[in-house]
Design a protein around this motif. Sequence first.
Motif, short mmCIF file in Angstrom:
data_model
loop_
_atom_site.label_atom_id
_atom_site.label_comp_id
_atom_site.label_asym_id
_atom_site.label_seq_id
_atom_site.Cartn_x
_atom_site.Cartn_y
_atom_site.Cartn_z
N LEU A 71 0.82 -1.21 0.00
CA LEU A 71 0.00 0.00 0.00
C LEU A 71 0.85 1.27 0.00
N GLU A 72 1.80 1.31 0.91
CA GLU A 72 2.59 2.53 1.05
C GLU A 72 3.53 2.73 -0.13
N GLY A 73 3.96 1.64 -0.74
CA GLY A 73 4.79 1.77 -1.94
C GLY A 73 4.01 2.37 -3.09
N GLU A 74 2.78 1.90 -3.29
CA GLU A 74 1.97 2.42 -4.39
C GLU A 74 1.53 3.86 -4.12
N ILE A 75 1.18 4.14 -2.87
CA ILE A 75 0.78 5.51 -2.55
C ILE A 75 1.95 6.47 -2.69
N ALA A 76 3.12 6.05 -2.23
CA ALA A 76 4.30 6.93 -2.29
C ALA A 76 4.66 7.29 -3.73
N GLU A 77 4.40 6.37 -4.67
CA GLU A 77 4.70 6.63 -6.06
C GLU A 77 3.53 7.28 -6.79
N GLY A 117 7.11 9.90 -26.89
CA GLY A 117 6.50 10.56 -28.03
C GLY A 117 5.06 10.97 -27.82
N ALA A 118 4.56 10.84 -26.59
CA ALA A 118 3.18 11.22 -26.31
C ALA A 118 3.12 11.99 -25.00
N GLY A 119 1.96 12.51 -24.71
CA GLY A 119 1.79 13.26 -23.47
C GLY A 119 1.69 12.33 -22.27
N ARG A 120 1.55 12.95 -21.11
CA ARG A 120 1.50 12.18 -19.88
C ARG A 120 0.18 11.43 -19.76
N SER A 121 0.26 10.20 -19.26
CA SER A 121 -0.94 9.40 -19.02
C SER A 121 -1.03 9.08 -17.52
N THR A 122 -2.18 8.60 -17.12
CA THR A 122 -2.39 8.28 -15.71
C THR A 122 -2.98 6.89 -15.55
N ALA A 123 -2.39 6.12 -14.67
CA ALA A 123 -2.93 4.80 -14.33
C ALA A 123 -3.67 4.91 -12.99
N THR A 124 -4.80 4.24 -12.88
CA THR A 124 -5.61 4.29 -11.66
C THR A 124 -5.60 2.94 -10.97
N ILE A 125 -5.34 2.96 -9.67
CA ILE A 125 -5.31 1.74 -8.85
C ILE A 125 -6.31 1.91 -7.71
N SER A 126 -7.16 0.93 -7.53
CA SER A 126 -8.18 0.99 -6.47
C SER A 126 -8.01 -0.16 -5.49
N PHE A 143 1.65 -6.15 -11.76
CA PHE A 143 3.09 -5.97 -11.61
C PHE A 143 3.81 -6.92 -12.56
N THR A 144 4.99 -6.52 -12.99
CA THR A 144 5.77 -7.42 -13.82
C THR A 144 6.21 -8.62 -12.99
N GLY A 158 9.24 0.76 -13.78
CA GLY A 158 10.34 0.52 -12.86
C GLY A 158 11.21 -0.60 -13.34
N TYR A 159 12.33 -0.78 -12.67
CA TYR A 159 13.26 -1.84 -13.05
C TYR A 159 13.10 -3.03 -12.13
N GLY A 160 13.00 -4.21 -12.73
CA GLY A 160 12.99 -5.42 -11.92
C GLY A 160 11.61 -6.01 -11.73
N SER A 161 11.58 -7.20 -11.17
CA SER A 161 10.32 -7.88 -10.90
C SER A 161 9.51 -7.07 -9.89
N GLY A 162 8.21 -6.94 -10.13
CA GLY A 162 7.35 -6.18 -9.23
C GLY A 162 7.11 -4.76 -9.67
N ALA A 163 7.67 -4.33 -10.80
CA ALA A 163 7.42 -2.98 -11.30
C ALA A 163 5.99 -2.91 -11.84
N LEU A 164 5.38 -1.74 -11.74
CA LEU A 164 4.02 -1.56 -12.23
C LEU A 164 4.02 -1.57 -13.76
N ASN A 165 3.20 -2.42 -14.32
CA ASN A 165 3.13 -2.55 -15.78
C ASN A 165 1.82 -1.93 -16.27
N THR A 166 1.84 -0.62 -16.56
CA THR A 166 0.62 0.07 -16.97
C THR A 166 0.20 -0.28 -18.38
N GLY A 167 1.08 -0.95 -19.12
CA GLY A 167 0.73 -1.34 -20.47
C GLY A 167 -0.15 -2.57 -20.52
N ALA A 168 -0.26 -3.29 -19.40
CA ALA A 168 -1.08 -4.50 -19.35
C ALA A 168 -2.51 -4.16 -18.93
#
Length: 228
Positions: A71-77, A117-126, A143-144, A158-168
């Motif tokens: 929780l705190e990792g996702e909120i902090a980022e 090559g594009a503008g900023r996007s936003t991922a939503t986590i609930s 997560f990856t 992010g780098y490594g296992s557990g990085a947020l994969n917003t493309g999925a």
Amino acid sequence: MHTKFAARSQRLSSTLIANGFSLVELLLYSAISLMLIGAAVSIAVSETRSSIKTYELVALRNQMASVTFLLEGEIAEGESISVCSTSCTVTTGTAANPAALSVPYSLVITHPYAVTGAGRSTATISYYGKTNDANLYRFGPPFTTATTSVDPSNGNLGYGSGALNTGATSAETVASPNTSLSSMSITSDERRTLTYSITITSGTTDRSSAWASSLTATGLKVRTRVGF
């Protein structure tokens, strides 16, 4: 007469001594033995229950550490956070087919990211609970699962296992079983600080009440690091 009775008593005593314990003595010794065995069993059961409670509390502390780290990792980022405590609605489903889910409470986090090559996007986590369901759920990008390098164009933030994969595709998962969030609030003069409480129970499904334990942490605080 008296001589005959004395002789008979002497012969009876000699017989009891020669043959072992009397019936009264055997009953007395059996009663004492049963009392000692009962006391030993009671102590053993008490020790077993104490061991179970200790094991459960250790497991709950480990689970508490894991879920608060998540929780705190996702909120902090995150960029922004919003909370709801009663009669809440979270958006699930896909971008093409969104669905509104009614839940008793929710915590929503937005993650900004830039695609090459594009503008900023936003991922939503609930994060949310469900009625008549003890689990804490998460809906959002997964997560990856393998070591990957930072790849914003594909949503890997992010780098490594557990990085947020917003493309999925976002999906619903159980963030933590038998877990609930409460007392969530955002400081009015500092919208980036969340205060919350969390309770985790061991549950007793298919198990005796000896396994029933709970752990609560109150007044926890976490702050987003990404500015508005």
